[in-house]
Design a protein around this motif. Structure first.
Motif, PDB file in Angstrom:
ATOM      1  N   CYS A 101      57.917 -16.277  66.345  1.00  0.00           N
ATOM      2  CA  CYS A 101      56.426 -16.441  67.023  1.00  0.00           C
ATOM      3  C   CYS A 101      55.697 -17.596  65.451  1.00  0.00           C
ATOM      4  O   CYS A 101      56.005 -17.971  64.622  1.00  0.00           O
ATOM      5  CB  CYS A 101      55.768 -15.405  66.020  1.00  0.00           C
ATOM      6  SG  CYS A 101      53.606 -15.918  66.973  1.00  0.00           S
ATOM      7  N   CYS A 140      52.407 -16.130  63.500  1.00  0.00           N
ATOM      8  CA  CYS A 140      52.860 -14.849  62.839  1.00  0.00           C
ATOM      9  C   CYS A 140      53.641 -15.110  62.327  1.00  0.00           C
ATOM     10  O   CYS A 140      54.362 -14.644  61.336  1.00  0.00           O
ATOM     11  CB  CYS A 140      52.278 -13.939  63.414  1.00  0.00           C
ATOM     12  SG  CYS A 140      53.284 -12.975  64.507  1.00  0.00           S
ATOM     13  N   CYS A 159      54.413 -13.855  69.898  1.00  0.00           N
ATOM     14  CA  CYS A 159      54.986 -13.051  69.973  1.00  0.00           C
ATOM     15  C   CYS A 159      54.129 -12.071  71.074  1.00  0.00           C
ATOM     16  O   CYS A 159      54.529 -11.215  71.922  1.00  0.00           O
ATOM     17  CB  CYS A 159      54.625 -12.111  68.894  1.00  0.00           C
ATOM     18  SG  CYS A 159      53.715 -12.347  68.195  1.00  0.00           S
TER      19      CYS A 159
HETATM   20 ZN    ZN Z   1      52.822 -13.664  66.528  1.00  0.00          ZN
END
Ligand code: ZN
Ligand code: ZN
Length: 147
Positions: A28, A31, A90
């Motif tokens: 991602c 994150c 994500c």
């Molecule tokens: Zn993420």
């Protein structure tokens, strides 16, 4: 990688069209959680016969039929790479990482930092005064209207 391709003989060469189903892995962009998902791309490419009269030296970009076979790999790679998002996430509302400590904000939506160090609050006060001083001259208006 799953391929569902059709090969058609056309005048200039072989037209390859269909879809490729690939498994994309990465992380991602916000994150850094690992990502893995299925991705389907449309593929369409015309491979020219090497002896086609329409071909001349300057058409290096064209794909060709060589030794009765076509090189699908570069075509598939281009199709997949150009269809991938520049920064995969994500999920659309991924909150990413805390800029202070790197904590995953998805796991802890209330995460925040209190600034308790008195030196920092002194700086915050200075910043506030500076902003007020800057604002003062700008409040003078200099409007002239001709009638
Ligand atoms: Zn993420
Ligand atoms: Zn934090």
């Amino acid at each position: 990688m799953e391929l569902d391709l059709r090969f058609e003989s056309v005048h200039e060469g072989i037209l390859v069209s269909g879809t490729a189903n690939v498994e994309v892995t990465g992380e991602c962009g916000r994150c850094l959680e690992p990502l893995r998902y299925e991705h389907e791309v449309d593929v369409q490419e015309l491979f020219f016969y090497s002896d086609s009269e329409s071909l001349s030296g300057e058409d290096e970009e064209l794909h060709r039929v060589e030794s009765d076979s076509v090189a699908l790999e570069p075509v598939l790679r281009d199709a997949v790479v150009t269809s991938l998002p520049f920064q995969p996430v994500c999920r659309d509302d991924c909150k990413g990482l805390c800029s202070e400590c790197g904590a995953r904000l998805n796991d802890d939506p209330d995460h925040h930092h209190e600034i308790l160090d008195p030196r920092w609050s002194a700086l915050a006060g200075l910043a506030g005064n500076a902003a007020e001083n800057d604002a003062a001259p700008k409040s003078e208006s200099d409007e002239r209207e001709e009638s």
